[in-house]
Design an enzyme around this catalytic site. Sequence first.
Site, mmCIF file in Angstrom:
data_model
loop_
_atom_site.group_PDB
_atom_site.id
_atom_site.type_symbol
_atom_site.label_atom_id
_atom_site.label_comp_id
_atom_site.label_asym_id
_atom_site.label_seq_id
_atom_site.Cartn_x
_atom_site.Cartn_y
_atom_site.Cartn_z
ATOM 1 N N ASP A 93 -8.286 -13.989 -18.637
ATOM 2 C CA ASP A 93 -9.207 -13.986 -17.973
ATOM 3 C C ASP A 93 -10.548 -15.341 -18.409
ATOM 4 O OD1 ASP A 93 -9.935 -13.775 -14.898
ATOM 5 O OD2 ASP A 93 -12.014 -13.431 -15.880
ATOM 6 N N GLU A 101 -6.175 -18.363 -19.003
ATOM 7 C CA GLU A 101 -6.545 -18.409 -17.840
ATOM 8 C C GLU A 101 -7.936 -19.454 -18.138
ATOM 9 O OE1 GLU A 101 -9.143 -18.242 -13.898
ATOM 10 O OE2 GLU A 101 -10.162 -17.311 -15.624
ATOM 11 N N ASN A 105 0.017 4.583 -0.756
ATOM 12 C CA ASN A 105 -0.910 5.970 -0.476
ATOM 13 C C ASN A 105 -1.171 5.782 1.437
ATOM 14 O OD1 ASN A 105 -2.930 4.470 -0.561
ATOM 15 N ND2 ASN A 105 -3.954 5.788 -1.949
ATOM 16 N N ASP A 136 0.912 -1.095 0.015
ATOM 17 C CA ASP A 136 0.151 0.292 0.176
ATOM 18 C C ASP A 136 1.013 0.969 -0.220
ATOM 19 O OD1 ASP A 136 -2.292 2.021 0.547
ATOM 20 O OD2 ASP A 136 -2.368 1.435 2.487
ATOM 21 N N ASP A 157 -3.725 3.698 2.501
ATOM 22 C CA ASP A 157 -5.549 3.839 2.693
ATOM 23 C C ASP A 157 -6.278 2.207 3.252
ATOM 24 O OD1 ASP A 157 -5.012 2.306 0.542
ATOM 25 O OD2 ASP A 157 -6.367 4.189 -0.815
ATOM 26 N N ASP A 197 -1.763 -0.813 -4.168
ATOM 27 C CA ASP A 197 -1.927 0.055 -5.444
ATOM 28 C C ASP A 197 -0.587 -0.303 -5.700
ATOM 29 O OD1 ASP A 197 0.142 1.622 -3.634
ATOM 30 O OD2 ASP A 197 -1.414 2.342 -2.291
HETATM 31 C C1 GLC Z 1 -11.330 -15.328 -13.214
HETATM 32 C C2 GLC Z 1 -10.461 -14.997 -11.719
HETATM 33 C C3 GLC Z 1 -11.511 -15.166 -10.358
HETATM 34 C C4 GLC Z 1 -12.672 -14.222 -11.447
HETATM 35 C C5 GLC Z 1 -13.594 -14.434 -12.003
HETATM 36 C C6 GLC Z 1 -14.483 -13.689 -13.152
HETATM 37 O O1 GLC Z 1 -11.651 -17.178 -12.935
HETATM 38 O O2 GLC Z 1 -9.896 -14.989 -11.530
HETATM 39 O O3 GLC Z 1 -10.982 -14.496 -9.552
HETATM 40 O O4 GLC Z 1 -13.363 -14.540 -10.084
HETATM 41 O O5 GLC Z 1 -12.491 -15.226 -13.435
HETATM 42 O O6 GLC Z 1 -13.367 -12.536 -13.049
#
Ligand code: GLC
Length: 545
Positions: A216, A275, A37, A35, A39, A43
């Site tokens: 993703d 992924e 800053n 972190d 908060d 970041d």
């Molecule tokens: C992927 C990400 C996960 C997220 C999902 C929806 O599996 O790793 O964290 O919730 O996609 O975007």
Amino acid sequence: MTQHLAAPAAPTTGTHTGWWRDAVIYQVYPRSFADGNGDGMGDLEGVRSRLPYLKELGVDAVWLSPFYASPQADAGYDVADYRAIDPMFGTLHDADAMIREAHALGLRIIVDLVPNHCSDRHDWFRQALREGSGSRLRERFHFRPGKGENGELPPNDWESIFGGPAWTRVADGEWYLHLFAPEQPDFNWEHPAVQDEFRSILRFWLDLGADGFRVDVAHGLVKAPGLPDIGAKDQLKLLGNDVMPFFDQDGVHEIYRSWRRILDEYEGERVLVAEAWTPTVERTARYVRPDEMHQAFNFQYLTADWDAASLREVIDGSLAAMRPVGAPTTWVLSNHDVTRHVTRFANPAGLGTQLREQGDPELGLRRARAATLLMLALPGSAYVYQGEELGLPDVTDLPDEVRQDPSFFRAAGQDGFRDGCRVPIPWSGTEAPYGFGTGGSWLPQPASWAGLSVAAQTGDPDSTLELYRAALRLRRAHPELGAGDAVEWLDAPEGVLAFRRGGFVCTANTTGTPVRIPAPGTVLLASTPPTDGTLAADSTVWWQV
Ligand code: GLC
């Protein structure tokens, strides 16, 4: 080749072609790394300031989970603006500074791209809602009338990964599809505007100097024509086994081919990482054919038990699946969606990746250290999730009122306990937030983490951090440890894996008891040192032969 570089080109150290083939890639979860800053929330300035730590750790690249403008309904995986930084993480200037500084240190930066869905606050979705039924803008998402006499039933029987129906009804009576939370409407990837927009987003980050993208839900973009019913309840249970009408459809591959052509226009070997949770490694290999992505996560490895036979099967299976397409195999033990592997290995096998018990933490750590040395001796690229180098366990006792994972609030979700691996990591000091920042931490850190901080472990040769540093140093000094696409297995007693990697032998005793073997050479590194020709229980040793 088109010249697009606004930021300095990717690092010049380690520019051997295919840097990604054996790269060790460190995952930063920005809210929980550092972190800058005060908060209480990590970041980009925090990340920038800790890049020297990552350099010294010895990784090649950093993948950051999303830091884009987002209402944070799913910790940033609900993106409202793909070209802006969320103020809680900083500014574009901070992103630029982080990328430049990483490059100056010889580190590459991989950003997270979330193309399956956006946030319900994304301009396109807000406009689509405003313009109402029949609007052309609704075609960029999956809007449908409902079933039933008055359209009161969802258009099909699909269930959200986070639990509940995958459809939400809007005020005018239409429904929209969201494979994840209702705040994450799925894009319609048949629509040319969606395709154009993402090609432009890719260029935006490539121009800023990003070395690649972790994509993703790469298996989710294309849905089966007509959005057919599945005809079963509890669909999450089917996910690992069947090709679903919303996952792993053949059409996704054309998208990645078009993206690859864009990346190849840029200098510096920019990469795409999938992924893609698919039923088999063979299906995963389709994402990394020569004209598609560079790497895909190996979730079969992530979910393997600490057991020689299962590990050997998944190692052999993964290498065999990737060999025909010429892609490197990847290895991963933890990420921001699953229970940290210290805790996974501390519990009995076969309980999955969402655990709520600490189990036997000593056993978990011993196995985790051994699993790491095993992973880092395998050919291909390895992923390290922030904090695993500290041997952090999952935090299994977070009070419900501090939890933020959306799937926790949507009953039946598979990932309801993901907050436990997302607790901010400890850097120094004896009290929370342990140097994470000056303003507390967004999830509470356990008191026991004082002894696990970076400062506490630095210089202690028995610490997990020094084990990672030593292993990564050796891997750099001896590229044969990560090179190639094959493992030469050696005879070994039951429960022990033994294989040769160039001038080294790696032995992993996955049993809970010491095992005698003839020493294959001199010990280079060990998760627990062998004594008198005996491998310690749950230990991995690198031998120089
Ligand atoms: C992927 C990400 C996960 C997220 C999902 C929806 O599996 O790793 O964290 O919730 O996609 O975007």
